[in-house]
Every structure is written in structure tokens, then in C-alpha cells.
Design an enzyme around this catalytic site. Structure first.
Site, PDB file in Angstrom:
ATOM      1  N   TRP A   1       0.867  -1.187   0.000  1.00  0.00           N
ATOM      2  CA  TRP A   1       0.000   0.000   0.000  1.00  0.00           C
ATOM      3  C   TRP A   1       0.903   1.236   0.000  1.00  0.00           C
ATOM      4  O   TRP A   1       1.847   1.310   0.804  1.00  0.00           O
ATOM      5  CB  TRP A   1      -0.886  -0.061   1.245  1.00  0.00           C
TER       6      TRP A   1
ATOM      7  N   ASP B   1      -0.905  -5.434   9.525  1.00  0.00           N
ATOM      8  CA  ASP B   1      -1.864  -4.390   9.155  1.00  0.00           C
ATOM      9  C   ASP B   1      -3.116  -5.098   8.648  1.00  0.00           C
ATOM     10  O   ASP B   1      -3.073  -5.784   7.614  1.00  0.00           O
ATOM     11  CB  ASP B   1      -1.227  -3.526   8.048  1.00  0.00           C
TER      12      ASP B   1
ATOM     13  N   LYS C   1     -13.379   0.214   6.568  1.00  0.00           N
ATOM     14  CA  LYS C   1     -13.965  -0.495   5.417  1.00  0.00           C
ATOM     15  C   LYS C   1     -15.097  -1.412   5.874  1.00  0.00           C
ATOM     16  O   LYS C   1     -16.175  -1.415   5.280  1.00  0.00           O
ATOM     17  CB  LYS C   1     -12.933  -1.342   4.684  1.00  0.00           C
TER      18      LYS C   1
ATOM     19  N   ALA D   1      -6.770  -4.198   7.541  1.00  0.00           N
ATOM     20  CA  ALA D   1      -7.688  -3.098   7.245  1.00  0.00           C
ATOM     21  C   ALA D   1      -8.989  -3.587   6.597  1.00  0.00           C
ATOM     22  O   ALA D   1      -9.893  -2.789   6.356  1.00  0.00           O
ATOM     23  CB  ALA D   1      -7.006  -2.079   6.331  1.00  0.00           C
TER      24      ALA D   1
HETATM   25  C1  LIG Z   1      -3.458  -1.909   3.664  1.00  0.00           C
HETATM   26  C2  LIG Z   1      -4.085  -0.713   4.302  1.00  0.00           C
HETATM   27  N1  LIG Z   1      -3.735  -0.375   5.537  1.00  0.00           N
HETATM   28  C3  LIG Z   1      -4.270   0.694   6.155  1.00  0.00           C
HETATM   29  C4  LIG Z   1      -5.200   1.477   5.522  1.00  0.00           C
HETATM   30  C5  LIG Z   1      -5.714   2.697   6.253  1.00  0.00           C
HETATM   31  O1  LIG Z   1      -7.037   2.654   6.563  1.00  0.00           O
HETATM   32  P1  LIG Z   1      -7.769   3.903   7.208  1.00  0.00           P
HETATM   33  O2  LIG Z   1      -8.557   4.535   6.135  1.00  0.00           O
HETATM   34  O3  LIG Z   1      -8.603   3.301   8.290  1.00  0.00           O
HETATM   35  O4  LIG Z   1      -6.726   4.813   7.777  1.00  0.00           O
HETATM   36  C6  LIG Z   1      -5.598   1.179   4.226  1.00  0.00           C
HETATM   37  C7  LIG Z   1      -6.550   2.032   3.520  1.00  0.00           C
HETATM   38  O5  LIG Z   1      -6.666   2.087   2.343  1.00  0.00           O
HETATM   39  C8  LIG Z   1      -5.028   0.036   3.604  1.00  0.00           C
HETATM   40  O6  LIG Z   1      -5.371  -0.321   2.373  1.00  0.00           O
END
Ligand SMILES: Cc1ncc(COP(=O)(O)O)c(C=O)c1O
Length: 399
Positions: A137, A218, A253, A220
Site C-alpha cells: 500500500w 496491518d 472499510k 484493514a
Molecule cells: C493496507 C491498508 N492499511 C491501512 C489502511 C488505512 O485505513 P484507514 O482509512 O482506516 O486509515 C488502508 C486504507 O486504504 C489500507 O489499504
């Protein structure tokens, strides 16, 4: 007194330019395109069959209850809503929920959790290297760099074949040294959609614990892949094997509350007293950065999870989102054998084996907006856009 030979103090006008976040820039480009049939598969939000990102019904109801019953907006403290974290705990940790060496707190989304987790690591061990899969990401590297930790990239994905470069990944992690960090995606890998199998997780857990690496997982998109428990498989396996684990979690999400910024950070150490000390640092860092997380979204999630009827209906709405993601994947995969890999992957994203030139041509000729890397959001497509999208992509692959 200033003399002419003294160098002038630097000011705001001396700031270097900044490379824009590529995904945010893409959203702006797509929004500015006047073509009515444009397709935006760059943005990372769930869309339903009609192409909308609706507020979940259970969240709407919880928000109404909040308006009707909330009696104060007094400060909560750097932990945010403690009951929110307690309710989330079994959903994320499963059979580890009763382990009192694991502590968590509310954060401003998954980004806040990641930043706070890396702040903690940098405080404990400023020379730790973070093993980061490529591709990952796009916000991972900037967050790691913001706490001045070094990055060691490891190969994660083979774009041409749509498979994980697992042997290379394991070999790279095997070169890590005690105290280095392994950043892993819990499920629904962003940007590739290529998730580790259960056997692959076992192997990763083995290397991580043998080398004494600190895993930061991570997660999400819990519930967007196979199911809430299935998607937490890696998290829980890592907790089975390792005394020290950090988990950055997002509800943005799976409760569809993106802009409300709802997430949590979880820290496990080998003892309750070491966890208490680590959490004291976490609270201090949180206090310095945002003092306390925004309440509204977490308060709505809290209401949903506390009420058995709303919780059951959330699971139905979550299942519907997951079913749509997987149905769109199957439709795209069935269109052409070169897209079959998309049907074997999970979550909102996949990466097409297209060059940057091909991606830009699709943008120019077809008003199809995806990241330069070929990453696209599978459920960025409404049902009536799927055929035009797959035809254009197949055309690009053949060109
Ligand atoms: C892999 C990953 N980690 C973390 C996040 C961050 O999410 P948030 O919108 O809750 O900050 C995202 C959001 O796109 C993501 O794809």
C-alpha cells in the site's frame, strides 16, 4: 546583530516541493474528467451494484441513537472509547481475547494505528529495519519514513503470473535480524489481492519467530475476504507463536465509515508489566500527535457491536459486501483466461499486468482510471460497467 555574511534563516518559502500521494491525485483526475461513462477503479472504497458507497443501515441507526441519547461530548482521553476497543477485541483476537498481555486502544483509522505502532517501535529500537513487501500500500513507506526507521524491501508479488513470490519473501525475511520488523498484510492484500495461504502463514510465522523479528500486521479489511475469523487467521497464528506482536486495525472499510476515521492499535509483549509500559509510551505518543481520536465513528461502531440485533444485522451487511466483491471477481475472471487469477484473490484490489503506458492509454481512450501500477478496485465497478471494463482491459492486454 545580522551581518551580510551571515546565512539567512530558512523560511517557509524554502520548503522543497512534495510528490503528491499518487492515489489521492488519481481521485482528483477522475473527478475532473467530464466523460459521463468514466470508470473510476482507482479509489479505494466499496461500491454496490449501482456504483454507490452507501452508509450501512446499522450505522445510520446507531448514529440516530447517538444523536438521541448522547448527553456529553466531554473529553475521553488518549485511549478514546475504551468500550469500543473491548467490543472489537474478540472479533480481532479470537481465542487470544482473554490474554492480558495484549492491550489495545482506539486510533484515528488504520493510518493512525500504523503511525502509532511505528512510533512505538522507533522509541524502543530506532535502528530497527522494517521489512516491507513490494508492492505494498503506497502509504506504508511514508509512514515508516515519518518515524525515521529504515526500510528493507522484500519481493512479494509476481505481476505477470499473478502469484506471490513466496520463496523470495521467505529468503528475505530469513536475512532479518532480531528486533527488525516484518510488516505483513493480515488479509485482502492491498494492492495485489494475493493473500498468504494458511500454509504460507505457518512458514512466515516460523521464520519471524526463528529470526526474532517483530511482526506488525496491518489488517484493514477483516471480513472482506473469506469471513471475519478466516481473515484473522494470520493475526491469531502469529499471536500463538510470538511474544511480541503489533496489530494495526481499521474499521473504516468493514463498517463503511471511511471518513469518520475508526481504527485501533494492539500491542502484545511477553508480560503484562511490559505491555503496560509499552502502552504508557503509546498513550504518550498519541497524546502528542492527536491527543485523542475522533469519537463519532467509533461511538457508532460501539453501539452496533453492543446491541445483539444491530450486530447480527452488521454481519448480514458485511457478508453482502464480501459476496459482491467475490461475485465481481468471478465475473471478471470468467471473461478471459488471462484474468483468471483475479478469481483466486481476495479483497477489493487486484493488479493487472499492464505497463504504465497501457494504463495511461486506458485513461485517455476509455476514461478508465486505475493506478499507474495497474492496481484497480474490483468493486469500484458498478454491475453495468463490468463488461466494458473487462473488454477494454482485454483489448489493452492484446495490444
Ligand atoms: C493496507 C491498508 N492499511 C491501512 C489502511 C488505512 O485505513 P484507514 O482509512 O482506516 O486509515 C488502508 C486504507 O486504504 C489500507 O489499504
Amino acid at each position: 546583530m545580522l551581518t551580510q555574511t551571515q546565512t539567512k534563516a530558512k523560511g517557509l518559502a524554502d520548503l522543497p516541493s512534495v510528490v503528491n500521494d499518487s492515489l489521492l491525485a488519481l481521485i482528483a483526475l477522475a473527478n475532473a474528467d467530464p466523460r459521463p461513462d468514466k470508470i473510476d477503479v482507482g479509489v479505494g472504497v466499496f461500491r454496490d451494484a449501482a456504483g454507490n458507497t452507501p452508509i450501512l443501515k446499522v450505522i445510520k441507526e446507531a448514529e440516530q441513537r447517538l444523536v438521541d441519547t448522547q448527553v456529553t461530548k466531554a473529553y475521553l482521553g488518549s485511549a478514546g472509547d475504551k468500550r469500543f476497543a473491548e467490543l472489537l477485541r474478540p472479533i480481532l483476537l479470537g481465542h487470544h481475547a482473554s490474554d492480558d498481555r495484549i492491550a489495545g486502544l482506539q486510533t484515528p483509522g488504520g493510518c493512525g494505528a500504523l503511525r502509532l505502532g511505528f512510533e512505538l517501535i522507533a522509541t524502543a529500537n530506532p535502528t530497527a529495519r522494517v521489512f516491507l513487501g513490494t508492492p505494498s500500500w503506497p502509504n506504508h513507506a511514508p509512514i515508516i519514513q515519518s518515524v525515521r526507521l529504515g526500510i528493507e524491501e522484500y519481493p512479494y508479488y509476481e505481476r505477470g503470473q499473478g502469484i506471490i513470490r513466496f520463496e523470495d519473501m521467505i529468503a528475505a525475511l530469513g536475512r532479518g535480524e532480531a528486533g527488525d520488523v516484518a510488516l505483513l498484510h493480515g488479509c485482502c492484500h492491498n494492492p495485489t489481492g494475493a493473500d498468504l495461504s494458511e500454509d504460507q502463514w505457518r512458514e512466515v510465522v516460523r521464520v519471524v519467530s526463528e529470526r526474532g523479528l517483530l511482526p506488525l500486521i496491518d489488517i484493514a479489511y477483516q471480513g472482506f475476504g473469506r469471513g471475519l475469523d478466516e481473515d484473522a487467521f494470520g493475526v491469531r497464528l502469529m499471536l500463538d507463536a510470538c511474544d511480541e506482536v503489533i496489530i494495526a486495525q481499521s474499521c473504516d472499510k468493514n463498517f463503511s465509515v471511511y471518513r469518520d476515521r475508526v481504527g485501533s492499535l494492539w500491542v502484545k509483549t511477553g508480560s503484562t508489566s511490559a505491555t503496560a509500559t509499552a502502552m504508557a509510551h503509546v498513550h504518550q505518543r498519541a497524546r502528542e500527535m492527536w491527543s485523542m481520536p475522533p469519537d463519532h465513528g467509533a461511538a457508532a461502531v460501539h453501539i452496533v457491536l453492543e446491541d445483539s440485533e444491530l450486530r447480527a444485522r452488521w454481519l448480514v451487511e458485511l457478508t453482502a459486501m464480501r459476496d459482491r466483491i467475490n461475485a465481481v471477481r468471478q465475473r471478471i475472471a470468467a471473461a478471459d483466461s488471462r484474468l483468471a487469477f483475479i478469481g483466486r484473490q481476495f479483497g477489493m484490489f487486484s493488479m493487472l499486468p499492464l505497463s504504465k503506458e497501457q494504463v495511461l492509454k486506458l485513461r485517455h481512450d476509455e476514461a478508465i482510471y486505475m493506478a499507474d501500477s495497474g492496481r484497480f478496485n474490483v468493486v469500484g465497478l458498478s454491475d453495468d460497467q463490468i463488461d466494458r471494463f473487462t473488454a477494454a482491459v482485454v483489448g489493452a492486454l492484446e495490444a
